[in-house]
Design an enzyme around this catalytic site. Structure first.
Site, PDB file in Angstrom:
ATOM      1  N   ARG A 109      92.906  68.140  82.466  1.00 59.00           N
ATOM      2  CA  ARG A 109      92.525  67.973  83.804  1.00 59.00           C
ATOM      3  C   ARG A 109      93.706  66.543  83.283  1.00 59.00           C
ATOM      4  O   ARG A 109      93.963  65.877  82.616  1.00 59.00           O
ATOM      5  CB  ARG A 109      91.437  67.479  84.002  1.00 59.00           C
ATOM      6  N   CYS A 110      94.336  65.978  84.408  1.00 57.41           N
ATOM      7  CA  CYS A 110      94.877  65.000  84.539  1.00 57.41           C
ATOM      8  C   CYS A 110      93.901  64.175  83.567  1.00 57.41           C
ATOM      9  O   CYS A 110      92.346  63.976  83.626  1.00 57.41           O
ATOM     10  CB  CYS A 110      95.014  64.348  86.306  1.00 57.41           C
ATOM     11  N   PRO A 111      94.978  63.039  82.655  1.00 60.96           N
ATOM     12  CA  PRO A 111      96.429  63.024  82.814  1.00 60.96           C
ATOM     13  C   PRO A 111      97.173  63.739  81.474  1.00 60.96           C
ATOM     14  O   PRO A 111      97.699  63.428  81.497  1.00 60.96           O
ATOM     15  CB  PRO A 111      96.607  61.966  82.883  1.00 60.96           C
TER      16      PRO A 111
END
Length: 81
Positions: free
Chosen positions: A18-20
């Protein structure tokens, strides 16, 4: 018509991240590549549909192809200068 994703010289599996994290991994992978080489990124984080194109534009890499209609998403980028 040939599949542009099958021509990649390098591949990065960012599934489940998941981001980042996906963009951080892309940046690390691209640093190890020579100018003009290609990287296939496979991801399932919806944020990559925004983050990968933005990363390419900001860092002067080319987004050669993308598939974001369904997961896993695929992006083919070419390292710029």
């Amino acid at each position: 018509m040939s599949d542009p994703f099958s021509e990649a010289q390098h591949q990065l599996d960012a599934l489940g991240l998941r981001c980042p994290e996906p963009v951080m991994m892309v940046r690390k992978s691209v640093r190890k590549m020579a100018q003009g080489e290609t990287l296939l990124i496979i991801a399932d984080d919806p944020a990559t549909t925004r983050d990968i194109p933005s990363f390419c534009e900001f860092m002067d890499h080319k987004l050669l192809a993308s598939q974001t209609d369904s997961t896993p998403y695929q992006y083919l980028i070419q390292k710029g200068l």
